[in-house]
Design an enzyme around this catalytic site. Structure first.
Site, PDB file in Angstrom:
ATOM      1  N   LYS A   1       0.825  -1.214   0.000  1.00 47.31           N
ATOM      2  CA  LYS A   1       0.000   0.000   0.000  1.00 47.31           C
ATOM      3  C   LYS A   1       0.856   1.260   0.000  1.00 47.31           C
ATOM      4  O   LYS A   1       0.607   2.179  -0.776  1.00 47.31           O
ATOM      5  CB  LYS A   1      -0.937   0.007   1.222  1.00 47.31           C
ATOM      6  CG  LYS A   1      -1.932  -1.125   1.256  1.00 47.31           C
ATOM      7  CD  LYS A   1      -2.828  -1.071   2.467  1.00 47.31           C
ATOM      8  CE  LYS A   1      -2.126  -1.143   3.797  1.00 47.31           C
ATOM      9  NZ  LYS A   1      -1.473  -2.404   4.128  1.00 47.31           N
TER      10      LYS A   1
ATOM     11  N   ARG B   1      12.400  -2.887  10.640  1.00 43.40           N
ATOM     12  CA  ARG B   1      11.313  -2.778  11.613  1.00 43.40           C
ATOM     13  C   ARG B   1      11.393  -3.943  12.587  1.00 43.40           C
ATOM     14  O   ARG B   1      11.632  -5.088  12.192  1.00 43.40           O
ATOM     15  CB  ARG B   1       9.954  -2.827  10.904  1.00 43.40           C
ATOM     16  CG  ARG B   1       9.589  -1.559  10.202  1.00 43.40           C
ATOM     17  CD  ARG B   1       8.261  -1.666   9.496  1.00 43.40           C
ATOM     18  NE  ARG B   1       7.186  -2.100  10.373  1.00 43.40           N
ATOM     19  CZ  ARG B   1       5.910  -1.840  10.168  1.00 43.40           C
ATOM     20  NH1 ARG B   1       5.540  -1.163   9.107  1.00 43.40           N
ATOM     21  NH2 ARG B   1       4.997  -2.262  11.006  1.00 43.40           N
TER      22      ARG B   1
ATOM     23  N   ARG C   1       0.324  -9.561  13.204  1.00 46.97           N
ATOM     24  CA  ARG C   1      -0.238  -8.398  12.493  1.00 46.97           C
ATOM     25  C   ARG C   1      -1.321  -8.835  11.508  1.00 46.97           C
ATOM     26  O   ARG C   1      -2.355  -8.171  11.362  1.00 46.97           O
ATOM     27  CB  ARG C   1       0.876  -7.643  11.757  1.00 46.97           C
ATOM     28  CG  ARG C   1       1.789  -6.873  12.714  1.00 46.97           C
ATOM     29  CD  ARG C   1       3.114  -6.458  12.117  1.00 46.97           C
ATOM     30  NE  ARG C   1       3.027  -5.667  10.901  1.00 46.97           N
ATOM     31  CZ  ARG C   1       4.034  -5.533  10.053  1.00 46.97           C
ATOM     32  NH1 ARG C   1       5.195  -6.114  10.278  1.00 46.97           N
ATOM     33  NH2 ARG C   1       3.906  -4.790   8.972  1.00 46.97           N
TER      34      ARG C   1
ATOM     35  N   ARG D   1      -9.422   1.367   9.472  1.00 50.65           N
ATOM     36  CA  ARG D   1      -9.011   0.012   9.839  1.00 50.65           C
ATOM     37  C   ARG D   1     -10.160  -0.815  10.408  1.00 50.65           C
ATOM     38  O   ARG D   1     -10.028  -2.013  10.560  1.00 50.65           O
ATOM     39  CB  ARG D   1      -7.880   0.050  10.870  1.00 50.65           C
ATOM     40  CG  ARG D   1      -6.573   0.550  10.318  1.00 50.65           C
ATOM     41  CD  ARG D   1      -5.501   0.531  11.393  1.00 50.65           C
ATOM     42  NE  ARG D   1      -4.323   1.231  10.961  1.00 50.65           N
ATOM     43  CZ  ARG D   1      -3.179   0.635  10.654  1.00 50.65           C
ATOM     44  NH1 ARG D   1      -3.067  -0.656  10.749  1.00 50.65           N
ATOM     45  NH2 ARG D   1      -2.148   1.349  10.274  1.00 50.65           N
TER      46      ARG D   1
ATOM     47  N   ARG E   1      12.291  -8.944   2.880  1.00 49.07           N
ATOM     48  CA  ARG E   1      12.547  -7.500   2.843  1.00 49.07           C
ATOM     49  C   ARG E   1      13.405  -7.086   4.042  1.00 49.07           C
ATOM     50  O   ARG E   1      14.352  -6.314   3.906  1.00 49.07           O
ATOM     51  CB  ARG E   1      11.222  -6.738   2.837  1.00 49.07           C
ATOM     52  CG  ARG E   1      11.370  -5.243   2.845  1.00 49.07           C
ATOM     53  CD  ARG E   1      10.021  -4.544   2.831  1.00 49.07           C
ATOM     54  NE  ARG E   1       9.318  -4.752   4.094  1.00 49.07           N
ATOM     55  CZ  ARG E   1       8.050  -4.437   4.304  1.00 49.07           C
ATOM     56  NH1 ARG E   1       7.322  -3.938   3.331  1.00 49.07           N
ATOM     57  NH2 ARG E   1       7.489  -4.632   5.470  1.00 49.07           N
TER      58      ARG E   1
END
Length: 191
Positions: free
Chosen positions: A13, A138, A149, A87, A126
């Protein structure tokens, strides 16, 4: 044109939103970025956000809606991309109210559809590539955290797929294609 980019964490996104910003002059409304900017702005709203965040609490939907409303007043925007908001169904209803109150139309909701196993591998790879290149990674870009998540996404956010489908706003794009192919399919969906 005003759109929502919908999809699980790591679906692309943010990447696609940046392309739309560059190619179409749209404004990306990423709630995380907006909260961080508000926190350091020194405005009354920024002080309110800072107080909530400094107390370790979650910023309320009302505050997020107020931040979005401030951004909607930017008359120079060629449209808005809602990235990371809404969300939940309650947030979708609040956003609809806000847009209606400000005379702003939602033109499309683009769902980036991805396979969960591929998504987990994508995010873990990634992170490994970033670490190998000496870039920041992260803390939640690991297999266990990604699955947590995803669980949160399916519990809270995936009901929006049916919500926007029923309203006739949903366009689905295969998010597992190359970045250029996804961008081309988004452009077709928005045509």
């Amino acid at each position: 044109m005003n759109i929502i980019l919908l999809g699980p964490p790591g679906a692309g996104k943010g990447t696609q939103a940046q392309r739309l910003v560059e190619e179409r002059g749209m404004v990306q409304l990423s709630t995380g970025d907006m909260l961080r900017a508000a926190r350091t702005s020194g405005t009354d709203m920024g002080k309110k956000v800072a107080a909530v965040m400094d107390a370790g609490e979650l910023v309320t939907d009302e505050i997020v809606i107020d931040l979005i409303e401030e951004k909607l007043k930017d008359g120079n925007a060629a449209g808005f991309i809602f990235d990371g908001f809404p969300r939940t169904l309650a947030q979708a209803d609040a956003l609809n109210e806000l847009l209606s109150r400000n005379g702003v139309q939602l033109d499309a909701v683009v769902q980036l559809e991805v396979d969960d196993d591929t998504l987990v591998k994508r995010i873990v790879n990634r992170a490994a590539e970033a670490a190998a290149a000496g870039k920041p990674v992260r803390a939640d870009d690991n297999e266990e955290s990604v699955k947590i998540r995803l669980m949160e996404y399916y519990k809270k956010t995936s009901p929006l797929i049916g919500y926007y489908y029923a309203k006739g706003d949903l366009k689905t794009v295969d998010g597992l294609q190359s970045m250029d192919e996804v961008a081309a399919d988004i452009a077709k969906a928005l045509a």
